[in-house]
Design an enzyme around this catalytic site. Structure first.
Site, PDB file in Angstrom:
ATOM      1  N   HIS A 111     108.890  94.042  21.909  1.00 44.80           N
ATOM      2  CA  HIS A 111     109.439  94.456  20.611  1.00 44.80           C
ATOM      3  C   HIS A 111     109.678  93.226  19.737  1.00 44.80           C
ATOM      4  CE1 HIS A 111     112.176  95.995  17.580  1.00 44.80           C
ATOM      5  NE2 HIS A 111     113.105  95.158  17.993  1.00 44.80           N
ATOM      6  N   ASP A 165      90.919  84.093  -6.633  1.00 47.45           N
ATOM      7  CA  ASP A 165      91.005  84.483  -5.228  1.00 47.45           C
ATOM      8  C   ASP A 165      91.818  83.406  -4.534  1.00 47.45           C
ATOM      9  OD1 ASP A 165      90.353  85.242  -2.462  1.00 47.45           O
ATOM     10  OD2 ASP A 165      88.849  86.503  -3.412  1.00 47.45           O
ATOM     11  N   TRP A 172     111.731  87.344  23.782  1.00 43.49           N
ATOM     12  CA  TRP A 172     110.769  86.773  22.833  1.00 43.49           C
ATOM     13  C   TRP A 172     110.924  85.257  22.742  1.00 43.49           C
ATOM     14  CZ3 TRP A 172     110.819  84.117  18.099  1.00 43.49           C
ATOM     15  CH2 TRP A 172     112.083  83.898  17.529  1.00 43.49           C
ATOM     16  N   SER A 182      95.975  81.460  13.432  1.00 44.17           N
ATOM     17  CA  SER A 182      95.917  82.323  12.252  1.00 44.17           C
ATOM     18  C   SER A 182      96.987  81.938  11.236  1.00 44.17           C
ATOM     19  CB  SER A 182      96.079  83.782  12.696  1.00 44.17           C
ATOM     20  OG  SER A 182      96.488  84.583  11.626  1.00 44.17           O
ATOM     21  N   SER A 183      98.213  81.717  11.720  1.00 41.77           N
ATOM     22  CA  SER A 183      99.307  81.378  10.802  1.00 41.77           C
ATOM     23  C   SER A 183      99.078  80.045  10.124  1.00 41.77           C
ATOM     24  CB  SER A 183     100.631  81.296  11.560  1.00 41.77           C
ATOM     25  OG  SER A 183     101.055  82.557  11.914  1.00 41.77           O
ATOM     26  N   HIS A 237     113.757  77.818  14.639  1.00 39.65           N
ATOM     27  CA  HIS A 237     114.682  77.976  13.526  1.00 39.65           C
ATOM     28  C   HIS A 237     113.980  78.017  12.176  1.00 39.65           C
ATOM     29  CE1 HIS A 237     118.408  78.927  11.921  1.00 39.65           C
ATOM     30  NE2 HIS A 237     118.070  78.200  10.900  1.00 39.65           N
ATOM     31  N   GLU A 279     111.139  79.038  11.769  1.00 41.18           N
ATOM     32  CA  GLU A 279     110.488  80.344  11.827  1.00 41.18           C
ATOM     33  C   GLU A 279     111.396  81.443  11.258  1.00 41.18           C
ATOM     34  OE1 GLU A 279     107.590  81.526  12.720  1.00 41.18           O
ATOM     35  OE2 GLU A 279     108.070  83.652  12.900  1.00 41.18           O
ATOM     36  N   TYR A 331     113.466  81.089   8.891  1.00 40.33           N
ATOM     37  CA  TYR A 331     113.413  81.013   7.432  1.00 40.33           C
ATOM     38  C   TYR A 331     112.069  81.446   6.901  1.00 40.33           C
ATOM     39  CZ  TYR A 331     117.931  78.964   7.828  1.00 40.33           C
ATOM     40  OH  TYR A 331     119.235  78.790   8.109  1.00 40.33           O
ATOM     41  N   SER A 349     114.016  88.024  -6.103  1.00 38.43           N
ATOM     42  CA  SER A 349     114.150  87.300  -7.362  1.00 38.43           C
ATOM     43  C   SER A 349     113.163  87.780  -8.413  1.00 38.43           C
ATOM     44  CB  SER A 349     113.939  85.796  -7.133  1.00 38.43           C
ATOM     45  OG  SER A 349     114.870  85.325  -6.197  1.00 38.43           O
ATOM     46  N   HIS A 376     121.694  74.984  17.183  1.00 39.87           N
ATOM     47  CA  HIS A 376     122.790  75.960  17.126  1.00 39.87           C
ATOM     48  C   HIS A 376     122.430  77.234  17.884  1.00 39.87           C
ATOM     49  CE1 HIS A 376     121.049  77.447  13.058  1.00 39.87           C
ATOM     50  NE2 HIS A 376     120.667  78.268  14.009  1.00 39.87           N
ATOM     51  N   HIS A 377     121.160  77.350  18.285  1.00 39.16           N
ATOM     52  CA  HIS A 377     120.797  78.457  19.171  1.00 39.16           C
ATOM     53  C   HIS A 377     121.133  78.119  20.615  1.00 39.16           C
ATOM     54  CE1 HIS A 377     118.409  80.595  16.077  1.00 39.16           C
ATOM     55  NE2 HIS A 377     118.230  79.380  15.605  1.00 39.16           N
ATOM     56  N   THR A 392     122.362  78.976   0.622  1.00 45.03           N
ATOM     57  CA  THR A 392     122.142  80.412   0.774  1.00 45.03           C
ATOM     58  C   THR A 392     123.105  81.186  -0.119  1.00 45.03           C
ATOM     59  OG1 THR A 392     121.634  79.899   3.052  1.00 45.03           O
ATOM     60  CG2 THR A 392     121.780  82.216   2.477  1.00 45.03           C
ATOM     61  N   LYS A 423     122.038  81.324  -3.703  1.00 48.79           N
ATOM     62  CA  LYS A 423     121.040  82.344  -4.009  1.00 48.79           C
ATOM     63  C   LYS A 423     121.697  83.686  -4.312  1.00 48.79           C
ATOM     64  CE  LYS A 423     116.901  80.781  -1.996  1.00 48.79           C
ATOM     65  NZ  LYS A 423     116.172  81.146  -3.201  1.00 48.79           N
ATOM     66  N   ARG A 459     123.494  90.696  25.470  1.00 52.68           N
ATOM     67  CA  ARG A 459     122.244  91.284  25.003  1.00 52.68           C
ATOM     68  C   ARG A 459     121.249  91.372  26.159  1.00 52.68           C
ATOM     69  NH1 ARG A 459     119.432  86.293  21.661  1.00 52.68           N
ATOM     70  NH2 ARG A 459     117.778  87.804  21.330  1.00 52.68           N
TER      71      ARG A 459
END
Lengths: 382, 555, 57, 286
Positions: B96, B125, B161, B189-190, B273, B275, B277, B288, B322-323, B348, B351, B470
């Site tokens: 998932h 294009d 994950w 690909s990314s 991390h 990722e 964002y 916006s 921080h993870h 943040t 914004k 979790r």
């Protein structure tokens, strides 16, 4: 296209959600819906940090959402609002950059102080080495030459729903960790296999157990009681089934308990030398089987083929020829499968008993006994 | 790599005409012959078709990943092993996460980038159209391999994950090598997609559009693409090291040989991390764009929006640990990562404040895209505030790896990123299909989604605080009520997404009110000068562009 | 140069007046801004790291 | 931009074919690693990918020679290549980061130094050294000896640095329309790169068979082969690209103004060179 109506509905819905959650929490009074303040000075400091930051967040949310919803209400096009013509304001921008910064600095100061206390593991009275195993905890009292495994105490029948679940479903163990109150206890955390995390919310300790490395933490428990927790880092199949139970007792009770444990160890040592009867072995073997084997091979020995073979009518367990292979599998595991080695985990009496049990339960009729002395001989040959 | 501005066209070559955009439309001319049928989609180098492919792929993955989430929620409806076995439960939570992150949210944003960036900057294009085709078609291959691992011996990935070693290496199922190779393909690909996007933005803007004139969606994607190029290779590196540990006997993540399992986490989160964002910055760009349209007022603080996005991106490189507050970092490191993480709250917050200042004294109406955007602002802010709580390291000891974290990141990703994607779909569907999305269905979709998503994720804050870890298939009795609510909400949210499919099908079949070129009254930007639906080829020549600050219609 | 540093600092905080910004974007080359930005980011990281070191001691 | 209209390339069959072969390559590699079978899909994927690269690039060369690419397309290629090299830099950054983390943090902790020194309780006999000759669990076994940096690696360093210089000379020759010099310097670069690879191969055989320095030889062997191995792969790719450039030069491609393909390969080669300098310093010398 559509006007205020959705907003009214939205607010209403949010209120309903909120109310339903308040109610849900109220129904279950045993749990609450907040962190427990805990029973150590650190846990209480953490709790108050948590509450401060929580209320700060609530206040920010009230202000921000307040302005937002008021704007949405007051400047509706349907009420003829005309757009203003501004798109920057340096003063306002400086303020809303500086104010959050100040709030954060104000939060960082007490958080730093607490963190420094948490890291001060010096001058401990008792050292306990906690080792994570898939899927049980091992506790070693470093100064006492005492160690034992702590397994899930909830019977499988409750997990499978064949029996009503008890009050401490999944939060109870066979051998709890016993510690005295008022003493500084230093925990050393490591792991035998993968990363686990030892977490007891009331002590506000959550530390990963990293294989090959040691992490430290400490606690001084103020109040006697039983404090429960769980493994918090995904560690494989039975991650949900390795709870923690810490029993904090007075120094006298602790000393008595230590004495008791030493006696049991002595009895076990003696037991590995003497001859056991079939009933003794079967009785003990059943308990060991249900704790260590039943999760895979099932309580009735039917297994879950092909990953976990059936033990019932297993040729290895009903014939004399299979005996050595059977003992070998339990002692040293089977490479390439998830069958672990138990020679380091279980006592010789437990190993002898569980093998005997497997050979004589569920209609298996090998009929032979395996004696603890036999196992200890085999182990000392290595 | 910022190029000098492309030279201004000497003559205004007949591009100053009406909203219908005479020259903006392909007039036959020198475009190459299009193959038909399936081959057309396999070979296409057209940014609009590839964008559509990306989004349809993301939608498919959204439903596959969502089904897995529902299996998880079904098991968690009640305590006890009721529905699936723990092995399968772990595979479902892992898949998932992987599918939603790499297969749904990222491709959805890349699809939006493909569709919108060229038309928003007046390009014909993407800069490298064949590479674009290549980037897209790698994804179906990658995810076919990934999904096929579920049917291999020992099952698919079951280690979360985040696939921490050694659970994913020494103790992983045999299919882990396939999982790694699938991730490599998705990573290629990314990276290539991001290179394409940067080259397009820096190189193909219409002549008088300067960087600070670009729509914010383009800006946020420029920064997102930079993040992707910087961190996807690190992921490739770390999974390569896993592959070596598993198959070639190295000991990168094994202390016995001198390695360290925590090294894996450092490398993973150095990727992971930013990722996070990558999955939210384009959402900022979407909101916006939508909020000013329906507030009929210029975005407040355009420049500070750009700067805030850039600061968030730069900060994202120095907050990864921080993870890992509970892995036993040295005190100094713990403090460093706590401080730097707390600082992220500042840009943040800027914004959110800017969006609200845009609403303030506007002329606001509540069309479907606006509803999703407003819900985004509220719900994302909730996720942001719980993020501030999580940043406080000592308190994080109590939150870490509990449902509080699950609530936090789902608030950012589902009521956050997914809502922004839905808002974008409702906003630009008239441009894509030529008809407005069905309002009745859309409203039902919106309200059911809002109720469902909050019912799913809000109670998770409480089950987490009350002590539920979790990634567990079974839990103690005191978490039962919250979990039941979450499961009900999850099914409500999941099923109501079928309404979105209905909306899209109606749009594709052109059933609905025809949309004019400027589909929304307050909308600004080059894409609204194109007819609806936008023709396959647009902007053969660079269009004339009037920066918003000089625009007569909105000040 | 001072102006560049000031602008980058303003960018870090996300606040700058339209007038200053227009002035910055008059300059042809973005490179001074990019280089200054990278350097200031490193300085920023070092500052936070030393604060952490100081707080830990 | 001579005209103000944009150039958009035609559709191409190569991307989708290449995706299919990459799929074969991945599935084949996965099967090889898990079950040992899978050589056939792997080879199909490998050969197919090479074929696709050949075909795709040939198309691009033809279009380039036909003068289809305008200045804007050229800039797109340049930026694409520059960002691609940046992504490669980050790929190697992950590996260098691994090396530094192991040396600065993990090994001292295992030996009882620093913030997590209590870990030494688990490895009482372990002594952290670099190169790490004895691992914390001695049964894993470290290398018996390491490669002396001042022998083959030094020669290799000189070879690569020299090849960067010869390539620059070739580039200058191209700019000055001196085809003959261009060809000579390009051939010299190829030879230097080829000799580098041969020496690297000799060093690997020596390390693996005589020094006990293998992938399994603890973290030293792992990082050694990780860094030098991926660098070697990049040298090989760089050589192939340069060889293609040589073929194109021999066919008379490129003009002093328009030769981005050549420049891109030069960028790539310099990048590979710079990585090697880092490797020589931190893997071999220090």
């Amino acid at each position: 296209m559509h006007s205020l109506l959705p907003f009214g509905r939205w607010l209403l819905v949010l209120c309903v959600i909120f109310a339903s959650q308040v109610q849900a929490a109220a129904i279950n009074t045993s749990s609450g819906w907040n962190l427990p303040p805990g029973v150590t000075s650190i846990s209480q400091e953490i709790f108050s940090l948590h509450m401060i930051i929580f209320w700060i967040c609530v206040a920010i949310a009230v202000v921000v959402f307040g302005v937002m919803f008021w704007s949405l209400f007051a400047y509706r096009k349907s009420k003829g609002a005309k757009p203003a013509n501004f798109h920057e304001n340096t003063t306002v921008e400086v303020i809303w950059t500086a104010v959050p910064l100040l709030i954060l600095i104000a939060m960082a100061i007490p958080a730093t102080a607490t963190l420094k206390k948490i890291y001060d593991t010096s001058d401990a009275d008792i050292d306990i080495l906690v080792t994570g195993y898939q899927w049980r905890w091992h506790y070693q009292y470093v100064e006492e030459d005492l160690s034992f495994f702590s397994n899930l105490g909830t019977p499988r029948s409750q997990i499978l729903g064949e029996e009503d679940k008890g009050d401490f479903y999944l939060l109870e163990v066979d051998n709890p960790l016993v510690v005295p109150v008022g003493k500084k206890i230093r925990f050393l955390f490591t792991s035998n296999d993968v990363i686990h995390a030892w977490w007891v919310p009331d002590l506000a300790i959550k530390k990963d157990t990293i294989p090959g490395f040691i992490n430290e933490s400490w606690t001084i428990i103020d109040e006697p009681g039983t404090y429960r927790g769980q493994c918090a880092e995904l560690c494989g199949r039975d991650h949900a089934y390795m709870p923690i139970e810490v029993r904090a007792v007075s120094q006298e009770t602790y000393d008595e308990w230590l004495e008791e444990q030493r006696q049991m160890l002595a009895e076990d040592a003696a037991g590995s030398q003497r001859e056991w009867t079939m009933d003794e072995l079967m009785d003990r073997g059943k308990g060991v089987y249900n704790t260590y084997c039943a999760a895979c091979h099932q309580a009735d020995g039917s297994g879950m083929p092909p990953a976990f073979p059936a033990l019932k009518n297993n040729p290895m367990m009903i014939t004399e020829e299979g005996r050595d292979a059977h003992i070998d599998a339990v002692l040293y595991g089977r490479s390439g499968t998830s069958m672990p080695a138990y020679s380091g985990t279980l006592s010789v009496a437990d190993i002898a008993a569980v093998i005997t049990y497997e050979r004589n339960a569920w209609g298996n009729d090998a009929g032979d006994r395996v004696q603890p002395s036999e196992i200890s001989e085999m182990l000392s040959d290595d | 790599m910022v190029p000098e501005l492309p030279p201004r066209p000497d003559k205004h070559q007949a591009i100053s005409d009406t909203a219908a955009g005479g020259s903006a439309v392909d007039q036959g001319g020198h475009h190459h012959e299009q193959p038909t049928g399936l081959l057309r989609w396999l070979l296409t180098t057209n940014h609009k078709e590839i964008g559509t492919l990306y989004m349809l792929f993301a939608l498919l993955m959204f439903f596959i990943g969502g089904t897995m989430a529902l299996i998880v929620r079904a098991e968690l409806f009640q305590p006890g092993m009721t529905f699936v076995v723990p092995e399968f439960f772990n595979q479902m939570t892992t898949m998932h996460g992987l599918i939603m992150v790499f297969g749904a949210i990222m491709p959805a944003f890349v699809g939006l980038a493909n569709w919108l960036i060229p038309v928003q900057i007046g390009a014909p294009d993407m800069a490298l159209p064949r590479l674009n085709n290549f980037s897209f078609w790698l994804l179906p291959v990658s995810f076919t391999i990934l999904l096929s691992t579920l049917f291999m011996e020992g099952g698919g990935p079951n280690f979360g994950w985040t696939f921490y070693a050694p659970l994913s290496t020494t103790y992983g199922p045999p299919s882990t090598s396939f999982f790694i190779l699938a991730m490599h393909l998705a990573g290629i690909s990314s990276i290539l997609g991001a290179i394409n996007i940067i080259a397009t933005i820096l190189n193909l803007r219409t002549p008088n559009m300067r960087l600070m004139d670009m729509p914010l969606f383009v800006w946020t994607w420029l920064i997102t693409a930079f993040l992707l190029i910087a961190v996807m290779p690190v992921l490739a590196g770390v999974i390569t090291m896993m592959l070596l540990d598993i198959n070639f006997g190295t000991s990168f993540f094994d202390a016995a040989g001198g390695g360290d399992p925590v090294l894996f986490q450092h490398l993973f989160w150095f990727f992971g991390h930013p990722e996070v964002y990558i999955m939210i910055l384009p959402a900022f760009g979407i909101v916006s764009a939508i909020v000013p349209t329906f507030a009929r007022k210029r975005l407040f603080g355009y420049a500070s929006m750009v700067y805030a996005t850039a600061s968030i991106a730069l900060l994202s490189f120095v907050v990864w640990a921080h993870h890992m507050f509970t892995v036993g970092l040295p005190l100094t490191a713990q403090l460093f990562f706590m401080y730097s993480t707390m600082l992220i709250a500042v840009p943040t917050g800027v914004k959110v404040f800017n969006w609200i200042a845009t609403l303030f004294r506007g002329s606001i109406s509540f069309e479907l895209p606006m509803l999703f955007s407003l819900a985004f602002i509220v719900q994302f802010t909730i996720g942001g505030l719980s993020g501030v709580m999580l940043a406080i390291a000592p308190v994080d000891f109590q939150y870490h790896d509990t449902y509080f974290v699950v609530a936090h990141f789902h608030y950012v990703l589902v009521p956050g990123a997914v809502f922004a994607i839905l808002a974008a779909a409702y906003y630009w569907l008239p441009k894509w299909s030529g008809v407005y999305p069905n309002v009745k269905l859309g409203l039902a979709h919106f309200w059911l989604s809002v109720i469902g998503v909050n019912l799913t994720f809000f109670p998770m804050h409480f089950s987490g605080l009350a002590g539920m870890p979790r990634r567990i298939p079974d839990y103690a009795l005191q978490f039962a009520d919250f979990n039941m609510l979450s499961s009900i909400g999850g099914f409500l949210f999941g099923i109501s997404q079928l309404l979105f499919v209905a909306v899209i099908v109606l749009c594709i079949r052109k059933k609905g009110e025809k949309a004019p070129a400027q589909a929304w009254e307050g909308a600004e930007g080059l894409e609204w000068q194109l007819p609806s639906p936008a023709p396959l080829h647009t902007f053969d020549t660079p269009p004339e562009f009037i920066p918003e600050r000089d625009s007569p219609s909105r000040h | 140069m001072l102006q560049v540093i000031k602008s980058v600092l303003a960018a870090f905080l996300g606040v700058q007046s339209e007038k200053n910004r227009q002035q910055d974007f008059q300059s042809r080359s973005p490179w001074p801004f990019i280089v200054t930005g990278v350097v200031m980011t490193l300085v920023f990281v070092l500052v936070v790291a030393s604060v952490a070191r100081w707080a830990a001691s | 931009m001579s005209t103000s209209s944009y150039y958009v390339p035609a559709t191409s069959k190569w991307p989708i074919i290449s995706v299919i072969f990459l799929g074969f390559l991945a599935v084949g590699a996965g099967m090889l690693m898990t079950s040992g079978s899978g050589l056939i899909p792997f080879l199909i994927g490998f050969v197919g990918t090479l074929w696709v690269m050949y075909g795709w690039f040939m198309d691009v060369f033809k279009e380039s020679q036909a003068g289809l690419y305008d200045a804007q397309m050229d800039r797109s290629f340049r930026q694409g290549m520059a960002w691609f090299i940046f992504s490669e830099v980050m790929f190697f950054a992950a590996f260098f980061g691994t090396l530094f983390y192991i040396r600065v943090f993990a090994l001292p902790w295992l030996d009882g130094e620093g913030a997590k020194g209590v870990t030494a309780l688990l490895w009482p006999d372990f002594v952290a050294t670099w190169p790490l000759m004895t691992t914390p669990d001695p049964s894993i076994g470290g290398p018996d000896a390491i490669v002396n940096p001042w022998t083959l690696p030094l020669i290799n360093t000189l070879l690569l640095v020299a090849s960067s210089i010869t390539l620059t000379f070739a580039h200058h020759a191209l700019k000055h329309q001196d085809r003959k010099k261009l060809i000579n310097w390009l051939v010299a670069t190829l030879v230097l790169g080829g000799v580098f690879l041969v020496i690297q191969g000799i060093e690997y055989v020596h390390a693996w068979t005589e020094l006990g320095l293998t992938l399994q030889a603890g973290i030293y062997g792992a990082t050694f082969f990780l860094l030098t191995g991926f660098h070697g792969v990049h040298v090989t790719i760089g050589l192939i690209i340069l060889a293609v450039m040589l073929v194109r030069v021999l066919k008379g491609h490129f003009t002093p103004d328009q030769h981005f393909a050549f420049e891109a390969s030069a960028w790539y080669w310099h990048f590979v060179d710079v990585v090697w300098i880092g490797l020589f310093l931190f893997v071999y010398v220090f």
